[in-house]
Design a protein around this motif. Structure first.
Motif, PDB file in Angstrom:
ATOM      1  N   GLU A   1       0.857  -1.180   0.000  1.00 25.54           N
ATOM      2  CA  GLU A   1       0.000   0.000   0.000  1.00 25.54           C
ATOM      3  C   GLU A   1       0.892   1.228   0.000  1.00 25.54           C
ATOM      4  O   GLU A   1       1.907   1.267   0.693  1.00 25.54           O
ATOM      5  N   MET A   2       0.484   2.232  -0.758  1.00 25.38           N
ATOM      6  CA  MET A   2       1.245   3.476  -0.822  1.00 25.38           C
ATOM      7  C   MET A   2       0.284   4.631  -0.560  1.00 25.38           C
ATOM      8  O   MET A   2      -0.643   4.847  -1.341  1.00 25.38           O
ATOM      9  N   GLY A   3       0.450   5.315   0.526  1.00 31.16           N
ATOM     10  CA  GLY A   3      -0.358   6.483   0.822  1.00 31.16           C
ATOM     11  C   GLY A   3      -1.826   6.208   1.083  1.00 31.16           C
ATOM     12  O   GLY A   3      -2.627   7.117   1.057  1.00 31.16           O
ATOM     13  N   GLY A   4      -2.195   4.967   1.279  1.00 35.70           N
ATOM     14  CA  GLY A   4      -3.575   4.634   1.593  1.00 35.70           C
ATOM     15  C   GLY A   4      -4.502   4.535   0.399  1.00 35.70           C
ATOM     16  O   GLY A   4      -5.526   3.875   0.463  1.00 35.70           O
ATOM     17  N   ASP A   5      -4.164   5.185  -0.714  1.00 31.32           N
ATOM     18  CA  ASP A   5      -5.039   5.173  -1.882  1.00 31.32           C
ATOM     19  C   ASP A   5      -4.441   4.430  -3.073  1.00 31.32           C
ATOM     20  O   ASP A   5      -5.125   4.215  -4.067  1.00 31.32           O
ATOM     21  N   TRP A   6      -3.175   4.088  -3.009  1.00 29.78           N
ATOM     22  CA  TRP A   6      -2.499   3.442  -4.128  1.00 29.78           C
ATOM     23  C   TRP A   6      -1.984   2.082  -3.689  1.00 29.78           C
ATOM     24  O   TRP A   6      -1.602   1.876  -2.541  1.00 29.78           O
ATOM     25  N   THR A   7      -1.961   1.173  -4.651  1.00 32.62           N
ATOM     26  CA  THR A   7      -1.394  -0.151  -4.407  1.00 32.62           C
ATOM     27  C   THR A   7      -0.310  -0.410  -5.442  1.00 32.62           C
ATOM     28  O   THR A   7      -0.536  -0.247  -6.639  1.00 32.62           O
ATOM     29  N   GLU A   8       0.865  -0.783  -4.978  1.00 32.43           N
ATOM     30  CA  GLU A   8       1.958  -1.176  -5.860  1.00 32.43           C
ATOM     31  C   GLU A   8       1.900  -2.687  -6.019  1.00 32.43           C
ATOM     32  O   GLU A   8       1.755  -3.420  -5.036  1.00 32.43           O
ATOM     33  N   ILE A   9       2.008  -3.163  -7.261  1.00 25.43           N
ATOM     34  CA  ILE A   9       2.044  -4.597  -7.539  1.00 25.43           C
ATOM     35  C   ILE A   9       3.296  -4.863  -8.357  1.00 25.43           C
ATOM     36  O   ILE A   9       3.533  -4.199  -9.373  1.00 25.43           O
ATOM     37  N   CYS A  10       4.081  -5.822  -7.922  1.00 18.41           N
ATOM     38  CA  CYS A  10       5.355  -6.122  -8.571  1.00 18.41           C
ATOM     39  C   CYS A  10       5.466  -7.628  -8.798  1.00 18.41           C
ATOM     40  O   CYS A  10       5.134  -8.418  -7.915  1.00 18.41           O
ATOM     41  N   ALA A  11       5.925  -7.993  -9.992  1.00 20.60           N
ATOM     42  CA  ALA A  11       6.296  -9.376 -10.290  1.00 20.60           C
ATOM     43  C   ALA A  11       7.804  -9.365 -10.483  1.00 20.60           C
ATOM     44  O   ALA A  11       8.339  -8.488 -11.168  1.00 20.60           O
ATOM     45  N   TYR A  12       8.505 -10.325  -9.876  1.00 18.21           N
ATOM     46  CA  TYR A  12       9.957 -10.326 -10.014  1.00 18.21           C
ATOM     47  C   TYR A  12      10.507 -11.738 -10.012  1.00 18.21           C
ATOM     48  O   TYR A  12       9.854 -12.686  -9.574  1.00 18.21           O
ATOM     49  N   GLY A  13      11.704 -11.863 -10.521  1.00 11.37           N
ATOM     50  CA  GLY A  13      12.374 -13.157 -10.571  1.00 11.37           C
ATOM     51  C   GLY A  13      13.764 -12.971 -11.154  1.00 11.37           C
ATOM     52  O   GLY A  13      14.265 -11.857 -11.284  1.00 11.37           O
ATOM     53  N   THR A  14      14.374 -14.086 -11.534  1.00 11.35           N
ATOM     54  CA  THR A  14      15.716 -14.083 -12.095  1.00 11.35           C
ATOM     55  C   THR A  14      15.654 -14.533 -13.536  1.00 11.35           C
ATOM     56  O   THR A  14      15.169 -15.622 -13.837  1.00 11.35           O
ATOM     57  N   ALA A  15      16.148 -13.681 -14.443  1.00  8.49           N
ATOM     58  CA  ALA A  15      16.180 -13.993 -15.868  1.00  8.49           C
ATOM     59  C   ALA A  15      17.334 -14.951 -16.143  1.00  8.49           C
ATOM     60  O   ALA A  15      18.458 -14.722 -15.692  1.00  8.49           O
ATOM     61  N   VAL A  16      17.031 -16.003 -16.889  1.00 14.31           N
ATOM     62  CA  VAL A  16      18.054 -17.008 -17.216  1.00 14.31           C
ATOM     63  C   VAL A  16      17.910 -17.456 -18.669  1.00 14.31           C
ATOM     64  O   VAL A  16      16.879 -17.270 -19.303  1.00 14.31           O
TER      65      VAL A  16
END
Length: 108
Positions: A86-101
């Motif tokens: 949650e960012m500032g109560g009104d925004w949501t950050e969504i992240c996908a991550y991993g290792t490129a191979v």
């Protein structure tokens, strides 16, 4: 693009590790959806609008992560994960991550 939560790929050999990759989006909440969600939460049940928004957001960040991996020359992403905050109560950050191979099928 192969995307896996594991650190290895069955039937493949990891030839090179190209580094971390991620896809990111920040979403604001729709005031009407938020009000409807508040009412629905009082009575129970699935928040379908919120579920649809999250599904679309997750698909978007996966596609961004895959695009970044392709830019690096990868054909797979291992150790794949999602993160939200949650960012500032009104925004949501969504992240996908991993290792490129770069992975090559192992001949049997």
């Amino acid at each position: 693009m192969i995307v896996s939560t594991s650190h290895e790929l069955a039937g493949y050999r990891i030839d090179s590790v190209l580094g971390p990759v991620f896809g990111l989006t920040v979403r604001s909440r729709n005031a009407f959806s938020q009000a409807g969600a508040g009412l629905k939460s009082m009575f129970g049940g699935e928040l379908k609008g919120m579920t649809k928004n999250l599904e679309e957001s997750r698909q978007q960040v996966i596609e961004r992560m895959e695009a970044r991996a392709e830019e690096l020359g990868a054909n797979a992403v291992i150790a794949f994960r999602f993160d939200t905050s949650e960012m500032g109560g009104d925004w949501t950050e969504i992240c996908a991550y991993g290792t490129a191979v770069v992975a090559t099928p192992v001949s049997g």
